[in-house]
Design a protein around this motif. Structure first.
Motif, PDB file in Angstrom:
ATOM      1  N   THR A  13     -12.246 -49.631 -93.669  1.00 51.71           N
ATOM      2  CA  THR A  13     -12.258 -49.060 -92.324  1.00 51.71           C
ATOM      3  C   THR A  13     -11.039 -49.524 -91.536  1.00 51.71           C
ATOM      4  O   THR A  13     -10.408 -48.723 -90.826  1.00 51.71           O
ATOM      5  CB  THR A  13     -13.548 -49.442 -91.576  1.00 51.71           C
ATOM      6  OG1 THR A  13     -14.665 -48.920 -92.314  1.00 51.71           O
ATOM      7  CG2 THR A  13     -13.564 -48.899 -90.162  1.00 51.71           C
ATOM      8  N   ILE A  14     -10.652 -50.786 -91.678  1.00 59.31           N
ATOM      9  CA  ILE A  14      -9.459 -51.304 -91.003  1.00 59.31           C
ATOM     10  C   ILE A  14      -8.234 -50.513 -91.461  1.00 59.31           C
ATOM     11  O   ILE A  14      -7.406 -50.096 -90.639  1.00 59.31           O
ATOM     12  CB  ILE A  14      -9.268 -52.805 -91.288  1.00 59.31           C
ATOM     13  CG1 ILE A  14     -10.422 -53.623 -90.711  1.00 59.31           C
ATOM     14  CG2 ILE A  14      -7.918 -53.298 -90.751  1.00 59.31           C
ATOM     15  CD1 ILE A  14     -10.545 -53.587 -89.218  1.00 59.31           C
ATOM     16  N   ARG A  15      -8.114 -50.283 -92.766  1.00 63.18           N
ATOM     17  CA  ARG A  15      -6.975 -49.518 -93.286  1.00 63.18           C
ATOM     18  C   ARG A  15      -6.984 -48.085 -92.740  1.00 63.18           C
ATOM     19  O   ARG A  15      -5.950 -47.543 -92.348  1.00 63.18           O
ATOM     20  CB  ARG A  15      -6.987 -49.511 -94.813  1.00 63.18           C
ATOM     21  CG  ARG A  15      -6.600 -50.844 -95.422  1.00 63.18           C
ATOM     22  CD  ARG A  15      -6.352 -50.745 -96.915  1.00 63.18           C
ATOM     23  NE  ARG A  15      -7.513 -50.309 -97.673  1.00 63.18           N
ATOM     24  CZ  ARG A  15      -8.475 -51.091 -98.129  1.00 63.18           C
ATOM     25  NH1 ARG A  15      -8.434 -52.394 -97.910  1.00 63.18           N
ATOM     26  NH2 ARG A  15      -9.484 -50.598 -98.832  1.00 63.18           N
ATOM     27  N   GLN A  37      -4.878 -43.922 -88.995  1.00 60.05           N
ATOM     28  CA  GLN A  37      -5.169 -42.937 -87.950  1.00 60.05           C
ATOM     29  C   GLN A  37      -4.549 -43.304 -86.602  1.00 60.05           C
ATOM     30  O   GLN A  37      -4.547 -42.491 -85.686  1.00 60.05           O
ATOM     31  CB  GLN A  37      -6.684 -42.803 -87.764  1.00 60.05           C
ATOM     32  CG  GLN A  37      -7.385 -42.209 -88.947  1.00 60.05           C
ATOM     33  CD  GLN A  37      -8.908 -42.251 -88.800  1.00 60.05           C
ATOM     34  OE1 GLN A  37      -9.456 -42.997 -87.981  1.00 60.05           O
ATOM     35  NE2 GLN A  37      -9.592 -41.465 -89.606  1.00 60.05           N
ATOM     36  N   GLY A  38      -4.068 -44.528 -86.472  1.00 59.87           N
ATOM     37  CA  GLY A  38      -3.482 -44.963 -85.206  1.00 59.87           C
ATOM     38  C   GLY A  38      -4.469 -45.591 -84.246  1.00 59.87           C
ATOM     39  O   GLY A  38      -4.103 -45.914 -83.113  1.00 59.87           O
TER      40      GLY A  38
END
Length: 68
Positions: A30-32, A37-38
């Motif tokens: 999710t962090i990646r 996605q910005g």
């Protein structure tokens, strides 16, 4: 996510992936995705490790909350 609750490694003012996932309660994947996605700022890279500055995270998360 409360951006004011973000705490960092005290002397460094940074998060690595493990600390950020624990703080936000999400997976490294999710962090990646949020970074792509910005939603999160681009991390600073040191070798193969990624680090986020606490102040940048607070700014982005605060701005994101006010946009809702």
């Amino acid at each position: 996510m409360n951006p004011n609750r973000i705490v960092a490694q005290p002397r460094l003012g940074i998060f690595n992936v493990a600390a950020l996932t624990e703080e936000l309660g999400v997976s490294p994947r999710t962090i990646r995705r949020w970074t792509r996605q910005g939603t999160l700022p681009e991390p600073q890279r040191l070798g193969r490790s990624c680090y986020w500055q606490v102040e940048e995270l607070r700014e982005v998360l605060t701005r994101g909350r006010s946009a809702r």
